[in-house]
Scaffold this motif. Structure first.
Motif, short mmCIF file in Angstrom:
data_model
loop_
_atom_site.label_atom_id
_atom_site.label_comp_id
_atom_site.label_asym_id
_atom_site.label_seq_id
_atom_site.Cartn_x
_atom_site.Cartn_y
_atom_site.Cartn_z
N VAL A 28 3.91 -15.51 37.38
CA VAL A 28 4.63 -16.79 37.37
C VAL A 28 5.98 -16.62 36.68
CG1 VAL A 28 4.52 -19.23 36.74
CG2 VAL A 28 2.41 -17.99 37.21
N GLY A 29 7.03 -17.05 37.35
CA GLY A 29 8.37 -17.02 36.76
C GLY A 29 8.80 -18.41 36.35
N PHE A 30 9.52 -18.50 35.25
CA PHE A 30 10.05 -19.79 34.78
C PHE A 30 11.57 -19.68 34.70
CE2 PHE A 30 5.73 -19.76 33.35
CZ PHE A 30 5.33 -21.09 33.44
N ILE A 31 12.26 -20.60 35.39
CA ILE A 31 13.71 -20.66 35.25
C ILE A 31 13.97 -21.82 34.29
CG2 ILE A 31 15.93 -20.78 36.43
CD1 ILE A 31 14.04 -18.48 37.38
N VAL B 46 8.66 -21.55 38.65
CA VAL B 46 8.70 -22.90 38.11
C VAL B 46 10.13 -23.21 37.66
CG1 VAL B 46 7.75 -24.49 36.39
CG2 VAL B 46 6.31 -22.65 37.30
N TRP B 47 10.71 -24.24 38.23
CA TRP B 47 12.07 -24.66 37.85
C TRP B 47 11.94 -25.66 36.73
CZ3 TRP B 47 16.00 -21.94 39.88
CH2 TRP B 47 15.70 -21.14 40.99
N ALA B 48 12.27 -25.21 35.50
CA ALA B 48 12.06 -26.05 34.31
C ALA B 48 13.38 -26.24 33.56
CB ALA B 48 11.01 -25.42 33.40
N ARG C 25 20.93 -27.04 40.34
CA ARG C 25 21.65 -26.46 41.47
C ARG C 25 22.27 -25.10 41.10
NH1 ARG C 25 26.35 -29.07 45.27
NH2 ARG C 25 25.99 -27.58 46.92
N GLU C 26 22.90 -25.08 39.92
CA GLU C 26 23.55 -23.85 39.45
C GLU C 26 22.49 -22.76 39.19
OE1 GLU C 26 25.39 -24.56 35.70
OE2 GLU C 26 25.84 -22.43 35.41
N ALA C 27 21.38 -23.16 38.56
CA ALA C 27 20.31 -22.20 38.26
C ALA C 27 19.74 -21.63 39.56
CB ALA C 27 19.22 -22.88 37.44
N ALA C 28 19.60 -22.49 40.58
CA ALA C 28 19.04 -22.04 41.86
C ALA C 28 19.96 -21.04 42.54
CB ALA C 28 18.78 -23.24 42.77
N ALA C 29 21.26 -21.30 42.46
CA ALA C 29 22.21 -20.39 43.11
C ALA C 29 22.07 -18.98 42.52
CB ALA C 29 23.64 -20.91 42.92
N ALA C 30 21.81 -18.92 41.19
CA ALA C 30 21.74 -17.61 40.54
C ALA C 30 20.39 -16.93 40.70
CB ALA C 30 22.05 -17.78 39.04
N ALA C 31 19.30 -17.71 40.66
CA ALA C 31 17.97 -17.09 40.59
C ALA C 31 17.20 -17.07 41.91
CB ALA C 31 17.12 -17.81 39.52
N ALA C 32 17.41 -18.09 42.76
CA ALA C 32 16.58 -18.21 43.96
C ALA C 32 16.65 -17.00 44.90
CB ALA C 32 16.92 -19.50 44.71
N PRO C 33 17.83 -16.34 45.04
CA PRO C 33 17.88 -15.20 45.97
C PRO C 33 16.86 -14.11 45.64
CG PRO C 33 20.11 -15.84 45.33
CD PRO C 33 19.16 -16.63 44.47
N LEU D 4 7.94 -24.49 42.33
CA LEU D 4 7.49 -25.75 41.71
C LEU D 4 8.63 -26.26 40.84
CD1 LEU D 4 5.21 -27.78 40.87
CD2 LEU D 4 4.69 -26.20 39.00
N SER D 5 9.16 -27.44 41.18
CA SER D 5 10.23 -28.01 40.36
C SER D 5 9.69 -29.12 39.48
CB SER D 5 11.33 -28.59 41.26
OG SER D 5 12.20 -29.40 40.48
N ILE D 6 9.95 -29.01 38.17
CA ILE D 6 9.59 -30.12 37.28
C ILE D 6 10.85 -30.88 36.85
CG2 ILE D 6 7.48 -29.00 36.45
CD1 ILE D 6 8.93 -28.49 33.79
N ALA D 7 11.98 -30.56 37.50
CA ALA D 7 13.23 -31.25 37.18
C ALA D 7 13.16 -32.69 37.64
CB ALA D 7 14.40 -30.53 37.83
#
Ligand SMILES: NC(=O)c1ccc[n+]([C@@H]2O[C@H](COP(=O)([O-])OP(=O)(O)OC[C@H]3O[C@@H](n4cnc5c(N)ncnc54)[C@H](OP(=O)(O)O)[C@@H]3O)[C@@H](O)[C@H]2O)c1
Length: 293
Positions: free
Chosen positions: A26-29, A89-91, A98-106, A114-117
């Motif tokens: 499990v990864g946590f951003i 998990v997007w925390a 949005r910025e975190a996704a651009a960097a980590a999602a690729p 799973l987004s808890i935002a």
């Protein structure tokens, strides 16, 4: 936050079926309060720290996670850290997603996400992450001690196995339930997401009244908190409707009857309804604000 997590002992049906560790990576951003609550619960359940990957820009938060749970948190996302994740998990706070996704999602597009935002609509998460399997969650702060309740919505089609993975991970924080429409997550936000604050507010009023009637502050606090937790436990253990439970402790002409008559005359239930509706509308507005492209 370093609040300790308690292992789950409840056998409530909405807890993860089977118990035990999720058996996945499990990864946590984002490694703040909510991420720490879930990580702490997973580690307490016996999940190996090596199966937990965290990306967290704040050095102090990284050190806290390492000290408390032995989990490696990195400052920036990278392929070698995230590619093995079955679940991400997007925390992060909504404004950072949005910025975190651009960097980590690729690095983790094939994972379950799973987004808890709070407030970010599912279609925005799908667009920003490029993921095919996305779930939105609305947890609440008792998650920090393993006593939370989380509302879940599947933003994309999901296999039963994916649902179970999410449930097993969230079992570390308490109970969870699925809702069938995304709009219902705004109701979950208004009821249980913001709910702990209503409970504290109510407790404050009870404590203040107790003190006004001559009790010591510590006594009033103990009486109020125990009454709330005891009555909640009684309701949870009973299949009877709430009005019936209330009627049982409200004899006509008695003390409770006198108090409830005042609450009714003041229209407390209607006022409460208005308050929750305000929270629901605010959740809708936030979704429009943060979910914009
Ligand atoms: N706490 C609650 O009661 C609650 C309840 C329901 C839902 N939620 C939702 O859960 C989410 C997380 O809340 P939280 O209380 O855990 O927030 P938090 O404690 O502020 O944690 C968010 C963490 O993410 C980090 N972060 C920011 N940008 C990042 C990026 N680009 N990549 C990786 N990490 C990044 C932040 O670091 P910096 O501090 O350096 O920015 C912070 O440590 C929010 O959307 C919140 O609305 C919270």
């Amino acid at each position: 936050m370093n609040t300790p997590n308690t292992p789950n002992t409840s056998n409530a049906t909405s807890r993860a079926a089977g118990g035990g560790t999720p058996g996945i990576v499990v990864g946590f951003i984002g490694g703040g309060n909510m991420a720490s609550a879930i990580v702490g619960g997973l580690v307490a359940q016996g999940m190996p720290a090596a199966d937990i990957r965290v990306v967290e820009p704040f050095a102090e938060a990284r050190a806290r996670l390492a000290d408390a749970f032995g989990v490696e948190a990195r400052e920036t996302p990278s392929e070698d850290h995230l590619a093995a994740c079955d679940l991400v998990v997007w925390a992060v706070k909504p404004q950072n997603l949005r910025e975190a996704a651009a960097a980590a999602a690729p690095f983790a597009r094939d994972a379950l996400h799973l987004s808890i935002a709070a407030g970010i609509p599912g279609d925005s998460i799908v667009r920003w992450t490029g993921a095919r399997r996305v779930v939105r969650a609305m947890p609440n702060t008792p998650a920090l001690i393993g006593q939370g309740i989380t509302g879940l919505f599947a933003c994309t089609p999901l296999e039963a196995d994916d649902r179970q993975k999410i449930e097993r991970v969230l079992a570390a924080t308490g109970e969870c339930l699925w809702v069938e429409r995304e709009a219902l997550l705004d109701a979950v936000t208004a009821l249980s997401g913001s709910g702990p604050a209503y409970v504290f507010y109510f407790l404050e009023a009870m404590v203040a009244s107790g003190i006004a009637m001559g009790l010591a502050p510590a006594q009033a606090r103990q009486l109020a908190i125990r009454t709330f937790s005891g009555a909640s436990a009684l309701a949870a253990a009973s299949a009877d409707p709430l009005p019936e439970l209330r009627a049982r402790v409200t004899s006509k002409g008695g003390t409770t009857h006198a108090a409830i008559a005042v609450l009714e005359a003041e229209g407390m239930q209607q006022r409460f309804g208005k308050a929750l509706e305000a929270a629901r509308q605010r959740a809708q507005t936030m979704a429009a604000e943060f979910g914009r492209d």
